[in-house]
Design an enzyme around this catalytic site. Structure first.
Site, mmCIF file in Angstrom:
data_model
loop_
_atom_site.group_PDB
_atom_site.id
_atom_site.type_symbol
_atom_site.label_atom_id
_atom_site.label_comp_id
_atom_site.label_asym_id
_atom_site.label_seq_id
_atom_site.Cartn_x
_atom_site.Cartn_y
_atom_site.Cartn_z
ATOM 1 N N CYS A 191 22.971 43.997 -56.214
ATOM 2 C CA CYS A 191 23.095 44.364 -54.803
ATOM 3 C C CYS A 191 23.745 43.245 -54.008
ATOM 4 O O CYS A 191 23.500 42.059 -54.248
ATOM 5 C CB CYS A 191 21.721 44.666 -54.204
ATOM 6 S SG CYS A 191 21.021 46.233 -54.747
ATOM 7 N N ASP B 30 11.343 43.152 -50.568
ATOM 8 C CA ASP B 30 11.789 44.456 -51.051
ATOM 9 C C ASP B 30 11.144 45.627 -50.308
ATOM 10 O O ASP B 30 11.457 46.786 -50.599
ATOM 11 C CB ASP B 30 11.516 44.589 -52.552
ATOM 12 C CG ASP B 30 12.582 43.896 -53.389
ATOM 13 O OD1 ASP B 30 13.615 43.492 -52.834
ATOM 14 O OD2 ASP B 30 12.380 43.752 -54.612
ATOM 15 N N LYS C 271 10.027 48.556 -62.013
ATOM 16 C CA LYS C 271 11.392 48.258 -62.440
ATOM 17 C C LYS C 271 11.568 46.770 -62.714
ATOM 18 O O LYS C 271 12.079 46.364 -63.767
ATOM 19 C CB LYS C 271 12.388 48.694 -61.355
ATOM 20 C CG LYS C 271 13.828 48.276 -61.632
ATOM 21 C CD LYS C 271 14.740 48.670 -60.493
ATOM 22 C CE LYS C 271 14.800 47.621 -59.402
ATOM 23 N NZ LYS C 271 15.798 46.560 -59.660
ATOM 24 N N ASN C 272 11.157 45.940 -61.750
ATOM 25 C CA ASN C 272 11.392 44.501 -61.885
ATOM 26 C C ASN C 272 10.597 43.895 -63.040
ATOM 27 O O ASN C 272 11.020 42.904 -63.639
ATOM 28 C CB ASN C 272 11.060 43.784 -60.579
ATOM 29 C CG ASN C 272 12.067 44.099 -59.482
ATOM 30 O OD1 ASN C 272 13.188 44.516 -59.761
ATOM 31 N ND2 ASN C 272 11.678 43.910 -58.237
ATOM 32 N N ARG D 79 18.944 53.326 -58.996
ATOM 33 C CA ARG D 79 18.679 52.092 -59.728
ATOM 34 C C ARG D 79 17.198 51.736 -59.689
ATOM 35 O O ARG D 79 16.716 51.012 -60.576
ATOM 36 C CB ARG D 79 19.484 50.927 -59.134
ATOM 37 C CG ARG D 79 20.985 50.985 -59.367
ATOM 38 C CD ARG D 79 21.675 49.745 -58.827
ATOM 39 N NE ARG D 79 20.977 48.556 -59.302
ATOM 40 C CZ ARG D 79 20.633 47.534 -58.524
ATOM 41 N NH1 ARG D 79 20.888 47.555 -57.232
ATOM 42 N NH2 ARG D 79 20.014 46.479 -59.039
ATOM 43 N N ARG E 111 22.290 34.633 -53.719
ATOM 44 C CA ARG E 111 21.312 34.700 -54.801
ATOM 45 C C ARG E 111 21.798 33.948 -56.038
ATOM 46 O O ARG E 111 21.959 34.508 -57.118
ATOM 47 C CB ARG E 111 21.013 36.162 -55.157
ATOM 48 C CG ARG E 111 20.593 36.998 -53.971
ATOM 49 C CD ARG E 111 20.481 38.459 -54.300
ATOM 50 N NE ARG E 111 19.268 38.774 -55.026
ATOM 51 C CZ ARG E 111 18.997 39.981 -55.531
ATOM 52 N NH1 ARG E 111 19.851 40.955 -55.410
ATOM 53 N NH2 ARG E 111 17.875 40.198 -56.168
#
Length: 422
Positions: A118, A308, A22-23, A400, A123
């Site tokens: 999130c 993560d 995903k990232n 997600r 961040r």
């Protein structure tokens, strides 16, 4: 609103295919903005975040076609109609900020909303902006938007990130490919997703050295071409599913898994009593002790233990023998899953960035609520080891970042089902 019900019922056995990252995909998709030629991404994950990025690119006038059941993305930015990324889309996902560098590099101006995502800490995007400023960007923050211009184009610069930042490294790297002259990015992030981005950009004609190290050197070019690129394996999904047999018992082969993507994580698994074996198809994982052993973890930038995977590893430690200490060094507010695990009988004491977990003999099923993406799957993992039913609500977070969780775990014997809400 959907929920997922898990009934703990013993060991898991089978194979789980691991999707593209995903990232990585969310970073590769904005690279289309750097060229007027087609960019094709294979091995794409089928996730709501990918649909959000597709929507964002589409709002700029880019064409995004989802092919082969979503596993292939065909992108083209030959005729953009807008250089403004609106709040209504950007607020859904932090990765939206990654359109800023490419738009600014190719067109000399962009207006991008400050992002959402999130709720796991501030961040901030200041490192993104500081790197672009070093390359000559003129920035004005007003009414929640970044108004960026580079009237004469971006120019090469030497910039040292004061903190390692994956997103800021990605944004600066993409921008630097079209900047005039040489850009040197120091203290850059080293994650596999950045290596994957660099490889894709080089296929497009970018001149980049040092991918995978803390210093990136980019010689700007006048234009980039199209390319076809396969998205790297998702190391976070890989680590998550490696924890399933570690928690529930049994043996699971993760197809497409690679040790080099998760070595620090595997080191901790092996200390906890889990065997990881490379196969011709991926990684085979099995628990070799009746009960996991408690292991301490400190999250760090790659190649360290990934933040993560911290929530998922905590779920495993809740049923381990002994006491483990988990130190979160990347994001604040990333222990929001702890109170939900405690509803299942876990013993967790959180002080700031430190969580002390004392393993219990048996977790108990309970109604719990997902607070963010990784927290949601940690609760599903805990449910595999719990007695009775665990009902996880607000699983839109899960969607997600994980595709077909129920099918993948169910194929290995887990009792798991999605309950569709109104």
């Amino acid at each position: 609103m959907d929920s997922i019900v898990i009934t703990g019922n013993g060991p898991l056995n089978g194979v789980i295919p691991i999707a593209g990252a995903k990232n990585a995909c969310l970073t590769l998709m904005p690279a289309t903005l750097l060229t007027d030629q087609p960019l094709t991404l294979t091995n794409a994950p089928r996730l709501s975040d990918i649909r959000t990025m597709s929507q964002l690119l589409g709002s700029l006038g880019a064409e995004v076609a989802s092919l082969q059941d979503g596993k292939v993305l065909a992108l083209s930015s030959h005729d953009l109609t807008s250089h403004r990324a609106d709040y209504e889309i950007v607020r859904k996902m932090r990765a939206s900020i990654l359109v800023l560098g490419p738009l600014l590099a190719r067109y000399g101006h962009a207006v991008v909303s400050l992002p959402g995502g999130c709720a796991i800490g501030a961040r901030p995007v200041d490192l993104h902006l500081r790197a672009l400023e070093a390359m000559g960007a003129q920035l004005d923050l007003r009414e929640g938007y970044v108004h960026a211009t580079a009237p004469g184009g971006l120019r090469g610069a030497r910039f040292r990130f004061p903190l390692v930042s994956v997103g800021a490294t990605e944004n600066a790297l993409m921008a630097a490919t079209l900047a005039k002259g040489t850009t040197i990015l120091e203290n850059a992030a080293r994650e596999p997703e950045i290596v994957d981005l660099a490889r894709c950009l080089m296929r497009m004609g970018a001149q980049i050295e040092g991918a995978g190290t803390s210093t990136l050197t980019i010689e700007g070019v006048s234009s980039l071409s199209g390319a076809t690129h396969a998205v790297v394996t998702d190391r976070i999904e890989l680590g998550t599913y490696m924890l399933a047999p570690a928690i529930a018992g049994g043996e699971v082969e993760c197809l497409g898994g690679r040790l080099d993507l998760v070595q620090a994580f595997v080191d901790k698994l092996e200390q906890a009593g889990v065997e990881v074996v490379e196969t011709s198809r991926g990684l085979k994982v099995s628990r070799k002790t009746d009960r996991l052993r408690a292991v301490n973890v400190d999250t760090e930038p790659f190649p360290g233990f990934p933040t993560d995977l911290q929530a998922q590893f905590m779920a495993a430690m809740c049923a381990a023998e002994g006491e483990s200490v988990l130190q979160e060094h990347i994001f604040e507010n990333r222990f929001m899953h702890a109170p939900e695990l405690m509803r299942m009988g876990a013993r967790i004491d959180v002080h700031g960035g430190t969580a002390r977990v004392t393993g219990v003999d048996q977790l108990r099923g309970a109604p719990v609520m997902a607070t963010d993406l990784r927290a949601s799957v940690s609760l599903i993992l805990a449910g595999l080891a719990a007695r009775g039913d665990t009902v996880v609500s607000r699983v839109y977070h899960l969607d997600r970042g994980y595709e077909h969780v129920e099918q993948k775990l169910g194929a290995c014997g887990a009792r798991i089902e999605r309950i569709t809400g109104s």
